[in-house]
Design a protein around this motif. Sequence first.
Motif, mmCIF file in Angstrom:
data_model
loop_
_atom_site.group_PDB
_atom_site.id
_atom_site.type_symbol
_atom_site.label_atom_id
_atom_site.label_comp_id
_atom_site.label_asym_id
_atom_site.label_seq_id
_atom_site.Cartn_x
_atom_site.Cartn_y
_atom_site.Cartn_z
ATOM 1 N N ILE A 51 42.256 31.181 -25.759
ATOM 2 C CA ILE A 51 42.744 30.984 -27.125
ATOM 3 C C ILE A 51 42.126 31.956 -28.115
ATOM 4 N N ASP A 52 41.374 32.921 -27.651
ATOM 5 C CA ASP A 52 40.764 33.911 -28.529
ATOM 6 C C ASP A 52 41.849 34.905 -28.947
ATOM 7 N N ILE A 53 42.811 34.422 -29.724
ATOM 8 C CA ILE A 53 44.009 35.193 -30.054
ATOM 9 C C ILE A 53 43.746 36.186 -31.178
ATOM 10 N N ILE A 54 43.002 35.784 -32.178
ATOM 11 C CA ILE A 54 42.834 36.608 -33.367
ATOM 12 C C ILE A 54 41.921 37.801 -33.110
ATOM 13 N N PHE A 55 40.795 37.573 -32.483
ATOM 14 C CA PHE A 55 39.818 38.633 -32.278
ATOM 15 C C PHE A 55 39.939 39.197 -30.875
ATOM 16 N N THR A 56 40.128 40.493 -30.760
ATOM 17 C CA THR A 56 40.237 41.103 -29.440
ATOM 18 C C THR A 56 38.891 41.576 -28.924
ATOM 19 N N TRP A 57 37.894 41.598 -29.777
ATOM 20 C CA TRP A 57 36.549 41.980 -29.359
ATOM 21 C C TRP A 57 35.654 40.751 -29.347
ATOM 22 N N LYS A 58 34.884 40.602 -28.274
ATOM 23 C CA LYS A 58 33.948 39.487 -28.164
ATOM 24 C C LYS A 58 32.542 40.067 -28.035
ATOM 25 N N CYS A 59 31.683 39.679 -28.962
ATOM 26 C CA CYS A 59 30.316 40.190 -28.987
ATOM 27 C C CYS A 59 29.347 39.021 -28.827
ATOM 28 N N PRO A 60 28.808 38.821 -27.632
ATOM 29 C CA PRO A 60 27.850 37.729 -27.422
ATOM 30 C C PRO A 60 26.593 37.944 -28.263
ATOM 31 N N ARG A 61 25.986 36.845 -28.684
ATOM 32 C CA ARG A 61 24.788 36.937 -29.527
ATOM 33 C C ARG A 61 23.594 37.490 -28.766
ATOM 34 N N ASP A 62 23.556 37.311 -27.461
ATOM 35 C CA ASP A 62 22.396 37.741 -26.683
ATOM 36 C C ASP A 62 22.594 39.098 -26.015
ATOM 37 N N SER A 63 23.565 39.889 -26.495
ATOM 38 C CA SER A 63 23.843 41.178 -25.881
ATOM 39 C C SER A 63 24.183 42.213 -26.956
ATOM 40 N N ASP A 64 23.865 43.456 -26.667
ATOM 41 C CA ASP A 64 24.212 44.548 -27.573
ATOM 42 C C ASP A 64 25.585 45.128 -27.260
ATOM 43 N N VAL A 65 26.188 44.663 -26.195
ATOM 44 C CA VAL A 65 27.458 45.217 -25.748
ATOM 45 C C VAL A 65 28.590 44.244 -26.089
ATOM 46 N N CYS A 66 29.631 44.790 -26.726
ATOM 47 C CA CYS A 66 30.819 43.992 -27.025
ATOM 48 C C CYS A 66 31.890 44.284 -25.988
ATOM 49 N N LYS A 67 32.701 43.298 -25.711
ATOM 50 C CA LYS A 67 33.761 43.452 -24.710
ATOM 51 C C LYS A 67 35.121 43.341 -25.377
ATOM 52 N N HIS A 68 36.022 44.208 -24.967
ATOM 53 C CA HIS A 68 37.393 44.165 -25.476
ATOM 54 C C HIS A 68 38.173 43.190 -24.610
ATOM 55 N N ARG A 69 38.626 42.110 -25.214
ATOM 56 C CA ARG A 69 39.306 41.046 -24.471
ATOM 57 C C ARG A 69 40.711 40.825 -24.990
ATOM 58 N N ALA A 70 41.477 41.865 -25.105
ATOM 59 C CA ALA A 70 42.858 41.716 -25.576
ATOM 60 C C ALA A 70 43.677 41.027 -24.492
ATOM 61 N N ASP A 71 44.431 40.023 -24.896
ATOM 62 C CA ASP A 71 45.273 39.312 -23.935
ATOM 63 C C ASP A 71 46.744 39.532 -24.261
ATOM 64 N N TRP A 72 47.078 40.780 -24.556
ATOM 65 C CA TRP A 72 48.462 41.115 -24.848
ATOM 66 C C TRP A 72 49.280 41.027 -23.572
ATOM 67 N N THR A 73 50.446 40.396 -23.677
ATOM 68 C CA THR A 73 51.301 40.221 -22.506
ATOM 69 C C THR A 73 52.617 40.952 -22.712
ATOM 70 N N ASN A 74 53.347 41.105 -21.636
ATOM 71 C CA ASN A 74 54.668 41.735 -21.726
ATOM 72 C C ASN A 74 55.617 40.881 -22.572
ATOM 73 N N ALA A 75 55.468 39.555 -22.499
ATOM 74 C CA ALA A 75 56.322 38.672 -23.309
ATOM 75 C C ALA A 75 56.054 38.891 -24.795
ATOM 76 N N GLY A 76 54.797 39.072 -25.166
ATOM 77 C CA GLY A 76 54.464 39.330 -26.559
ATOM 78 C C GLY A 76 55.042 40.647 -27.050
ATOM 79 N N TRP A 77 54.950 41.689 -26.232
ATOM 80 C CA TRP A 77 55.525 42.988 -26.598
ATOM 81 C C TRP A 77 57.040 42.913 -26.679
ATOM 82 N N PHE A 78 57.664 42.134 -25.792
ATOM 83 C CA PHE A 78 59.116 41.984 -25.813
ATOM 84 C C PHE A 78 59.566 41.311 -27.113
ATOM 85 N N ILE A 79 58.896 40.222 -27.483
ATOM 86 C CA ILE A 79 59.261 39.523 -28.712
ATOM 87 C C ILE A 79 59.017 40.415 -29.925
ATOM 88 N N PHE A 80 57.925 41.177 -29.907
ATOM 89 C CA PHE A 80 57.663 42.125 -30.986
ATOM 90 C C PHE A 80 58.813 43.135 -31.096
#
Length: 94
Positions: A51-80
Amino acid sequence: SRIGKESVYSYFVTDKPIGWLAAFATLGIQVGILAFFVIASEANDLQDEKIDIIFTWKCPRDSDVCKHRADWTNAGWFIFGVLMTAFLAKDMIN
């Protein structure tokens, strides 16, 4: 009639089958898009990764590294694409 002259829903009050087809197709597409957004917006567990729909980047508090977690799907691109085509078609046709 209270339905606007330029509304696709005015085809519901016609006696031509092609008008009914256009009106029902439009209604079906709109309900499908609405269902897509309602399903995507349901947030039962705020810690769920899906459900992390709004933010595509996730930055844990205990890490200096952020992860890109985009969950874009083909259905989303089709509707767009459908929405952009429908919105811009009136400008392209004129």
